[in-house]
Design a protein around this motif. Structure first.
Motif, short mmCIF file in Angstrom:
data_model
loop_
_atom_site.label_atom_id
_atom_site.label_comp_id
_atom_site.label_asym_id
_atom_site.label_seq_id
_atom_site.Cartn_x
_atom_site.Cartn_y
_atom_site.Cartn_z
N ASP A 326 0.98 -1.03 0.11
CA ASP A 326 -0.06 0.12 -0.09
C ASP A 326 0.95 1.20 -0.10
OD1 ASP A 326 -3.06 1.16 0.73
OD2 ASP A 326 -1.48 2.41 1.59
N PRO A 327 0.43 2.22 -0.76
CA PRO A 327 1.56 3.36 -0.87
C PRO A 327 1.69 4.05 0.23
CG PRO A 327 -0.39 3.66 -2.32
CD PRO A 327 -0.73 2.29 -1.88
N MET A 328 0.76 4.20 1.34
CA MET A 328 0.51 4.89 2.48
C MET A 328 1.39 3.98 3.79
SD MET A 328 -0.51 7.32 0.50
CE MET A 328 -0.92 8.76 1.34
N VAL A 329 1.79 3.02 3.44
CA VAL A 329 2.14 2.25 4.62
C VAL A 329 3.68 1.93 4.44
CG1 VAL A 329 2.12 0.26 5.84
CG2 VAL A 329 -0.09 1.10 5.02
N PHE A 330 4.46 2.56 5.09
CA PHE A 330 5.97 2.64 5.41
C PHE A 330 6.62 2.81 4.13
CE2 PHE A 330 4.85 -0.27 9.23
CZ PHE A 330 4.93 0.70 10.13
N GLY A 331 5.97 3.75 3.56
CA GLY A 331 6.96 4.28 2.29
C GLY A 331 7.07 5.60 2.43
N ARG A 332 7.49 6.50 1.35
CA ARG A 332 7.69 7.77 1.32
C ARG A 332 6.67 8.61 0.71
NH1 ARG A 332 13.97 8.51 1.29
NH2 ARG A 332 13.65 10.69 1.99
N ALA A 333 5.38 8.09 0.56
CA ALA A 333 4.21 8.67 -0.20
C ALA A 333 3.85 10.33 0.35
CB ALA A 333 3.03 7.83 -0.01
N GLY A 334 3.92 10.20 1.73
CA GLY A 334 3.82 11.57 2.35
C GLY A 334 4.58 12.43 1.81
N GLU A 335 5.95 12.16 1.53
CA GLU A 335 7.19 13.29 0.79
C GLU A 335 6.58 13.42 -0.47
OE1 GLU A 335 10.83 12.02 1.86
OE2 GLU A 335 10.33 10.94 3.50
N GLU A 336 6.20 12.42 -1.36
CA GLU A 336 5.76 12.51 -2.71
C GLU A 336 4.62 13.51 -2.71
OE1 GLU A 336 7.83 8.46 -4.21
OE2 GLU A 336 5.54 8.68 -3.86
N VAL A 337 3.40 13.27 -1.98
CA VAL A 337 2.25 14.06 -2.29
C VAL A 337 2.56 15.39 -1.82
CG1 VAL A 337 0.00 14.47 -0.95
CG2 VAL A 337 0.85 11.98 -1.70
N ALA A 338 3.43 15.55 -0.89
CA ALA A 338 3.85 16.91 -0.31
C ALA A 338 4.39 17.92 -1.54
CB ALA A 338 4.53 17.34 0.80
N GLU A 339 5.43 17.29 -1.90
CA GLU A 339 6.12 17.58 -3.33
C GLU A 339 5.04 18.24 -4.41
OE1 GLU A 339 9.84 18.88 -5.03
OE2 GLU A 339 9.43 18.25 -3.07
N LEU A 340 4.19 17.21 -4.69
CA LEU A 340 3.24 17.37 -5.75
C LEU A 340 2.28 18.42 -5.40
CD1 LEU A 340 2.80 13.79 -6.78
CD2 LEU A 340 3.90 15.48 -8.26
N ASP A 341 2.06 18.64 -4.14
CA ASP A 341 0.81 19.58 -3.68
C ASP A 341 1.72 20.96 -4.07
OD1 ASP A 341 -1.07 18.22 -3.33
OD2 ASP A 341 -0.61 17.85 -1.09
N ALA A 342 2.95 21.04 -3.52
CA ALA A 342 3.75 22.25 -3.65
C ALA A 342 4.02 22.82 -4.97
CB ALA A 342 5.03 22.22 -3.15
#
Length: 491
Positions: A326-342
């Motif tokens: 799952d992309p939201m479990v123990f990956g770095r999806a949070g950083e990727e989403v933040a970068e795309l939002d920015a």
């Protein structure tokens, strides 16, 4: 010094886009044309209804039509017509037809009918006798005007039917009305949007909507609304990023939404743990780039991955970031989403089956069995510095009524087990270790927490490992389901 590698293009330059075909898939336009059908049995009745559904005027030659055929003619089959000629066919009947079919009594009649049709220049099919056929029928998925036909070249019709059923689950019933609306909207769109990039943006959004929305009277209004939004946008060519969970490796565990995202992607940035079976479901024309990060080996920097997503999206591409589990479990999806939002890049997430759920299914145990556990905890055994995390809630993890699953704990398993025993977890607590769970070469072993603390298990390679700790795993041992599994992890 840690060495990073660059993301690599996984699409060879010499890839052939079309492999050899057993048959050429074509679609006949039979609307308003005459089709000749010889035979009055059940198989002929099915073909008569099929031809009439295409708008053909079906001329049926049968001296003794069976009840199924007579019932079909009595009720009719729009938009075409059905006409029964109560006599045997003659070669003259085939002249001028668009297509000719025969439910032959024997090979002799089949040969005569095929010869007469070919002499008249008419494509011929003898039902269930491919030796005499110019073309064959496939299993059909009907979302008209969207039509999918599946052929196995006569090798395995049952397989064709199984494939049809799978495709039917992927194509919503509302797809037909949306495709019909699109057919009538094309000329209007040309007038509204002379700019090709805006039209492309419209049709991409249209495709997403057709799979997600219902049909009905609102379709035309929704098309107008989409067109208005694109005309009002300053950058209609802006792309989109979807974070997709690839699951533990088994392609059949993908969600339908994940498959649709893979099928519509222009670019796929995938992790090293994503299986080849999952990638096989992706759009063939998509650019594929390996951006995997593996412990102890050369890995792509997260900054490079983020930059690639932003770049491709700004180029107007539909990007899939394909992540194991799952992309939201123990990956770095949070950083990727933040970068795309920015970067103001649209992003959404398609969840996947995390390895812990594949483990539970593989073992046949409930991780929250009410007799053994009142909570489930998922933790990482691998901190950013490569060692054991220092800020874990050890008291909570050591609770006897907690099922604990440790991700990426291969190198720190002994230290974690020692700390848990020190916090009061019973040394005899059952432990299951799973490597490559969800894959054909997966491995399973069971031992106790004391054995784990004594160094009975140590894994130095970079393969994915899950460690399950808790009383629920005793059920797995009691059922003796480890017997007969592939080679266990050495302990």
């Amino acid at each position: 010094m840690r060495v990073f590698r660059k993301p690599s293009d996984a699409t060879p330059a010499n890839v052939r886009h079309i492999a050899p075909l057993a048959k050429l898939p074509v679609f006949f336009d039979l609307a308003g044309k005459r089709a000749v059908l010889a035979g009055g049995g059940e198989a002929a009745a099915w073909k008569a209804e099929l031809l009439s559904a295409c708008g053909a005027h079906v001329e049926i030659h049968a001296g003794d039509a069976e009840p199924e055929m007579r019932a079909l003619i009595a009720r009719g089959a729009e938009p075409g017509t059905l006409t029964l000629v109560e006599r045997a066919w003659t070669p003259a009947d085939i002249e001028g037809a668009a297509i000719a079919l025969c439910d032959a009594e024997d090979d002799g009649e089949a040969a005569r009918f095929a010869q007469a049709a070919r002499a008249a220049g008419v494509p011929v099919n003898v039902i269930d006798n491919p030796t005499f056929c110019d073309f064959q029928f496939g299993s059909i998925v009907n979302r008209s005007p969207v039509i999918v036909s599946i052929s196995t070249d006569g090798a395995a019709p049952i397989l064709g039917q199984a494939i049809r059923r799978r495709i039917e689950t992927l194509l919503p019933a509302a797809l037909g009305p949306w495709a019909t609306a699109a057919k009538g909207y094309r000329s209007r769109l040309m007038d509204l949007m002379p700019d090709a990039s805006r039209r492309r943006a419209f049709w991409e959004r249209f495709a997403d909507k057709a799979f997600a929305a219902r049909g009905g009277e609102t379709v035309r209004a929704e098309l107008d609304a989409m067109a208005g939004n694109i005309l009002a946008a300053a950058t209609p060519h802006r792309g989109h990023v979807t974070l997709v969970g690839a699951g533990p490796g088994d392609a059949e565990l993908l969600t339908l939404k994940a498959v649709r995202a893979l099928q519509s992607a222009d670019v796929i940035l995938f992790d090293a743990l994503v299986s080849d079976e999952v990638l096989e479901l992706a759009r063939r024309e998509a650019k594929r780039m390996l951006v995997g990060k593996r412990g102890g080996k050369r890995s792509c920097r997260q900054e490079d991955i983020n930059a690639l997503m932003v770049k491709f999206a700004r180029d107007g591409k539909r990007v899939v970031r394909l992540k194991s589990g799952d992309p939201m479990v123990f990956g770095r999806a949070g950083e990727e989403v933040a970068e795309l939002d920015a970067a103001e890049i649209p992003v959404d997430v398609v969840p996947g089956v995390s390895a812990v759920f594949s483990l539970a299914a593989e073992l046949g145990v409930s991780l929250t069995h009410r007799d053994h556990a009142h909570s489930l905890r998922l933790v990482t055994g691998h901190a950013s510095d490569g060692g054991m995390p220092k800020d874990l809630d050890w008291r909570g993890l050591s609770d006897a009524q907690t099922t604990l699953v440790i991700y990426m704990g291969g190198r720190t398993a002994q230290s974690i087990a020692t700390r848990m025993i020190g916090e009061g977890r019973a040394p005899e607590t059952p432990v299951v270790i799973a490597a490559k769970i969800g894959r054909p070469d997966r491995q399973l072993s069971n031992l106790s927490l004391a054995q784990l603390a004594s160094g009975a298990f140590a894994r130095e390679d970079d393969g994915p490992v899950l460690i399950g700790v808790g009383e629920v795993f005793a059920m797995r041992k009691a059922m003796a389901l480890l017997d007969g599994l592939p080679e266990a992890i050495a302990v």
